[in-house]
Write a protein that holds these residues in place. Structure first.
Motif, PDB file in Angstrom:
ATOM      1  N   ASP A 114       0.831  -1.206   0.000  1.00  0.00           N
ATOM      2  CA  ASP A 114       0.000   0.000   0.000  1.00  0.00           C
ATOM      3  C   ASP A 114       0.865   1.256   0.000  1.00  0.00           C
ATOM      4  O   ASP A 114       0.525   2.255  -0.649  1.00  0.00           O
ATOM      5  N   PHE A 115       1.992   1.221   0.718  1.00  0.00           N
ATOM      6  CA  PHE A 115       2.902   2.370   0.733  1.00  0.00           C
ATOM      7  C   PHE A 115       3.483   2.606  -0.657  1.00  0.00           C
ATOM      8  O   PHE A 115       3.526   3.743  -1.139  1.00  0.00           O
ATOM      9  N   TYR A 116       3.939   1.548  -1.319  1.00  0.00           N
ATOM     10  CA  TYR A 116       4.514   1.718  -2.649  1.00  0.00           C
ATOM     11  C   TYR A 116       3.473   2.186  -3.653  1.00  0.00           C
ATOM     12  O   TYR A 116       3.786   2.930  -4.591  1.00  0.00           O
ATOM     13  N   GLU A 117       2.217   1.780  -3.471  1.00  0.00           N
ATOM     14  CA  GLU A 117       1.163   2.252  -4.372  1.00  0.00           C
ATOM     15  C   GLU A 117       0.946   3.758  -4.234  1.00  0.00           C
ATOM     16  O   GLU A 117       0.514   4.414  -5.193  1.00  0.00           O
ATOM     17  N   LEU A 118       1.226   4.312  -3.051  1.00  0.00           N
ATOM     18  CA  LEU A 118       1.129   5.764  -2.872  1.00  0.00           C
ATOM     19  C   LEU A 118       2.158   6.510  -3.704  1.00  0.00           C
ATOM     20  O   LEU A 118       1.903   7.615  -4.179  1.00  0.00           O
ATOM     21  N   ILE A 119       3.338   5.910  -3.861  1.00  0.00           N
ATOM     22  CA  ILE A 119       4.486   6.617  -4.432  1.00  0.00           C
ATOM     23  C   ILE A 119       4.664   6.343  -5.916  1.00  0.00           C
ATOM     24  O   ILE A 119       4.964   7.253  -6.699  1.00  0.00           O
ATOM     25  N   LEU A 120       4.490   5.097  -6.327  1.00  0.00           N
ATOM     26  CA  LEU A 120       4.783   4.711  -7.705  1.00  0.00           C
ATOM     27  C   LEU A 120       3.603   5.006  -8.628  1.00  0.00           C
ATOM     28  O   LEU A 120       2.523   5.395  -8.186  1.00  0.00           O
ATOM     29  N   ASP A 121       3.818   4.798  -9.931  1.00  0.00           N
ATOM     30  CA  ASP A 121       2.751   5.002 -10.912  1.00  0.00           C
ATOM     31  C   ASP A 121       1.839   3.776 -10.932  1.00  0.00           C
ATOM     32  O   ASP A 121       2.139   2.757 -10.281  1.00  0.00           O
ATOM     33  N   PRO A 122       0.728   3.795 -11.652  1.00  0.00           N
ATOM     34  CA  PRO A 122      -0.180   2.637 -11.671  1.00  0.00           C
ATOM     35  C   PRO A 122       0.469   1.350 -12.173  1.00  0.00           C
ATOM     36  O   PRO A 122      -0.018   0.253 -11.850  1.00  0.00           O
ATOM     37  N   ASN A 123       1.564   1.449 -12.971  1.00  0.00           N
ATOM     38  CA  ASN A 123       2.276   0.242 -13.396  1.00  0.00           C
ATOM     39  C   ASN A 123       3.064  -0.390 -12.258  1.00  0.00           C
ATOM     40  O   ASN A 123       3.515  -1.524 -12.377  1.00  0.00           O
ATOM     41  N   MET A 124       3.274   0.354 -11.168  1.00  0.00           N
ATOM     42  CA  MET A 124       4.115  -0.069 -10.047  1.00  0.00           C
ATOM     43  C   MET A 124       5.548  -0.324 -10.507  1.00  0.00           C
ATOM     44  O   MET A 124       6.209  -1.287 -10.102  1.00  0.00           O
ATOM     45  N   ALA A 125       6.045   0.570 -11.364  1.00  0.00           N
ATOM     46  CA  ALA A 125       7.416   0.466 -11.860  1.00  0.00           C
ATOM     47  C   ALA A 125       8.349   1.196 -10.900  1.00  0.00           C
ATOM     48  O   ALA A 125       8.268   2.415 -10.756  1.00  0.00           O
ATOM     49  N   TYR A 126       9.242   0.436 -10.257  1.00  0.00           N
ATOM     50  CA  TYR A 126      10.166   1.013  -9.288  1.00  0.00           C
ATOM     51  C   TYR A 126      11.557   1.062  -9.911  1.00  0.00           C
ATOM     52  O   TYR A 126      12.484   0.360  -9.501  1.00  0.00           O
ATOM     53  N   SER A 127      11.686   1.891 -10.941  1.00  0.00           N
ATOM     54  CA  SER A 127      12.932   2.051 -11.689  1.00  0.00           C
ATOM     55  C   SER A 127      12.769   3.301 -12.531  1.00  0.00           C
ATOM     56  O   SER A 127      11.675   3.860 -12.646  1.00  0.00           O
ATOM     57  N   SER A 128      13.866   3.739 -13.145  1.00  0.00           N
ATOM     58  CA  SER A 128      13.813   4.988 -13.899  1.00  0.00           C
ATOM     59  C   SER A 128      12.842   4.901 -15.060  1.00  0.00           C
ATOM     60  O   SER A 128      12.829   3.921 -15.815  1.00  0.00           O
ATOM     61  N   GLY A 129      12.036   5.935 -15.227  1.00  0.00           N
ATOM     62  CA  GLY A 129      11.167   6.030 -16.380  1.00  0.00           C
ATOM     63  C   GLY A 129      11.936   6.533 -17.599  1.00  0.00           C
ATOM     64  O   GLY A 129      13.131   6.835 -17.530  1.00  0.00           O
ATOM     65  N   PHE A 130      11.252   6.619 -18.733  1.00  0.00           N
ATOM     66  CA  PHE A 130      11.838   7.070 -19.991  1.00  0.00           C
ATOM     67  C   PHE A 130      11.142   8.372 -20.379  1.00  0.00           C
ATOM     68  O   PHE A 130      10.080   8.371 -20.989  1.00  0.00           O
ATOM     69  N   HIS A 131      11.756   9.502 -20.005  1.00  0.00           N
ATOM     70  CA  HIS A 131      11.170  10.823 -20.237  1.00  0.00           C
ATOM     71  C   HIS A 131      11.648  11.349 -21.586  1.00  0.00           C
ATOM     72  O   HIS A 131      12.437  12.298 -21.659  1.00  0.00           O
ATOM     73  N   HIS A 132      11.157  10.725 -22.646  1.00  0.00           N
ATOM     74  CA  HIS A 132      11.652  11.041 -23.988  1.00  0.00           C
ATOM     75  C   HIS A 132      11.106  12.362 -24.511  1.00  0.00           C
ATOM     76  O   HIS A 132      11.639  12.914 -25.483  1.00  0.00           O
ATOM     77  N   THR A 133      10.062  12.858 -23.880  1.00  0.00           N
ATOM     78  CA  THR A 133       9.441  14.124 -24.285  1.00  0.00           C
ATOM     79  C   THR A 133       9.217  14.971 -23.045  1.00  0.00           C
ATOM     80  O   THR A 133       8.752  14.448 -22.032  1.00  0.00           O
ATOM     81  N   PRO A 134       9.522  16.269 -23.089  1.00  0.00           N
ATOM     82  CA  PRO A 134       9.301  17.112 -21.906  1.00  0.00           C
ATOM     83  C   PRO A 134       7.844  17.100 -21.471  1.00  0.00           C
ATOM     84  O   PRO A 134       6.918  17.060 -22.292  1.00  0.00           O
ATOM     85  N   GLY A 135       7.650  17.117 -20.167  1.00  0.00           N
ATOM     86  CA  GLY A 135       6.300  17.249 -19.628  1.00  0.00           C
ATOM     87  C   GLY A 135       5.531  15.958 -19.460  1.00  0.00           C
ATOM     88  O   GLY A 135       4.337  15.996 -19.138  1.00  0.00           O
TER      89      GLY A 135
END
Length: 435
Positions: A154-175
């Motif tokens: 439940d704690f991790y669901e508060l922080i992570l995205d709906p995918n529950m990905a606990y690693s760097s995302g790919f911010h290929h486009t600003p915003g």
């Protein structure tokens, strides 16, 4: 002199560094830079922590227990401190590290008597890890993973995205939102692995199933995941059942050395992924890790390893990331220089085909996690307690700065197991992955 001025002067002498801060002591006295971040010593117990454990760990103990704080933006305060350390080390490489000389000891003793700091060691925060057994044994690895990942779904669901990905995302486009960046990362990994319906994929360190579930649902592959966290295993199996993916998803509570017991046979896997799990594999054990990947892959099968790294200088100092990270977050973690990791992968018989640096993406990802923590602070405290919530606040801010300032990196490494005649079945250009 006031309490604050005495303490600040001693700290600057010990560190051989001018601190760009405003210090406020428990008696309300202040000293230092009036424009700097305000460091507040709420209780003299903070000083006892630092006296008993000089350096980063003592300061962290005082912070997580609420005896030491920073008013305003914690990231700005830490950024100012690191900038001062870097500037001082240009003239003296030892600046910023505690050096207790005889004159310091005498002054510290005088202050300890004056402010009644003499006494037993303060209680060590309950949130620290205390592992036993042989380093990187199955049992100790399981305990290390459990310390961090079995905290609370439940704690991790508060922080992570709906995918529950606990690693760097790919911010290929600003915003991009956190969810958009994580979804883009998952698609990128699946394209790099060349996933097609009916393929068999192995997800080593499957976490809460972000990639396992995504690959099964969107690319039609059969995924075997392994984790050492029972909370994560149960979470993924529950989500797979809810999404009708149970026939394509199998997650076991196993060590990576025991993949054969999970039904994985040599030469039968089309694709292997390991997303920010390799850091938890010991330096010596990494050879076993890469050789296992090579053994289970079929000829032409691909592997994608997303892994954090440290420079040669940083690894020689603290390969786990420093006393705070190694004590509170990821005990036994060992980050290697990228070049060493690439050499170990190649030595196992895998051909390196692509390396994509993603260091600048991580601060954006972590900033979103930190925003989620602050927005849900009261709920987070109710779930894990204020001490652990403060651990996470410090962890996220400090971790983001480490990537921002190039003290840590993260990369996606793609390799293939060529056939005996050298056929790789790889695309002629990696641009297809970004289509």
């Amino acid at each position: 002199m006031t309490t604050a001025s005495r303490l600040l002067t001693l700290a600057e002498d010990v560190l051989d560094l001018r601190l760009p801060i405003r210090l406020r002591a428990w008696d309300g006295s202040e000293a230092g830079d009036p424009t700097g971040p305000v460091v507040v010593i709420r209780d003299r117990r903070a000083l006892r922590h630092i006296l008993w454990q000089p350096g980063e760990l003592g300061v962290a103990r005082a912070y997580v227990q609420g005896d030491l704080d920073i008013e305003g933006d914690l990231g700005d305060g830490l950024r100012a401190m690191w900038a001062a350390v870097r500037e001082a080390r240009e003239a003296d490489p030892t600046a910023g590290r505690p050096r207790i000389r005889a004159r310091h000891a005498a002054r510290a003793a005088g202050l300890a008597v004056r402010y009644r700091l003499i006494g037993r060691r303060p209680a060590i925060p309950a949130s620290e890890a205390h592992l036993t057994g042989d380093l990187h044994s199955r049992e100790r690895d399981r305990a290390a993973i459990s310390h961090h990942y079995d905290l609370s779904n439940d704690f991790y669901e508060l922080i992570l995205d709906p995918n529950m990905a606990y690693s760097s995302g790919f911010h290929h486009t600003p915003g991009l939102t956190l969810e958009e960046a994580q979804t883009a990362k998952l698609h990128l990994i699946c394209r790099k692995l060349g996933l097609e319906p009916g393929m068999r994929m192995l997800d080593i360190g499957s976490g809460w199933g972000s990639l396992t579930l995504f690959a099964a649902e969107h690319y039609g592959v059969h995924v075997t995941g392994v984790t050492l966290s029972s909370e994560q295993r149960d979470y993924v199996l529950k989500k797979a059942a809810e999404r009708g993916l149970s026939d394509r998803v199998d997650v076991s509570l196993r060590h990576f050395r025991d993949l054969g017991a999970a039904g994985v046979a040599d030469g039968t896997i089309d694709a292997v992924a390991s997303v920010e799990m390799g850091e938890h594999v010991g330096d010596a054990e990494y050879v076993i890790f890469t050789e296992s990947i090579h053994r289970y892959l079929r000829a032409g099968g691909r592997v994608m390893i997303q892994q954090m790294s440290r420079s040669n200088d940083a690894v020689g100092d603290r390969p786990g990331g420093g006393p705070f990270i190694e004590t509170y977050i990821a005990p036994d973690m060992h980050m290697k220089p990228l070049a060493k990791t690439l050499g170990l992968i190649a030595d196992a018989g895998l051909e390196i085909r692509d390396v994509q640096a993603m260091r600048e993406h991580y601060p954006q990802t972590v900033a979103a996690w930190a925003d989620n923590l602050e927005a849900n602070w009261d709920t987070a405290v109710a779930l894990v307690g204020e001490e652990m919530a403060r651990v996470w606040r410090l962890y996220l801010v400090g971790g983001s700065l480490a990537f921002e300032e190039n003290r840590m990196g993260v990369d996606q490494i793609v390799a293939v197991k060529p056939s005996t005649s050298g056929v790789s079945d790889m695309p002629a250009t990696p641009l297809v992955w970004l289509a």
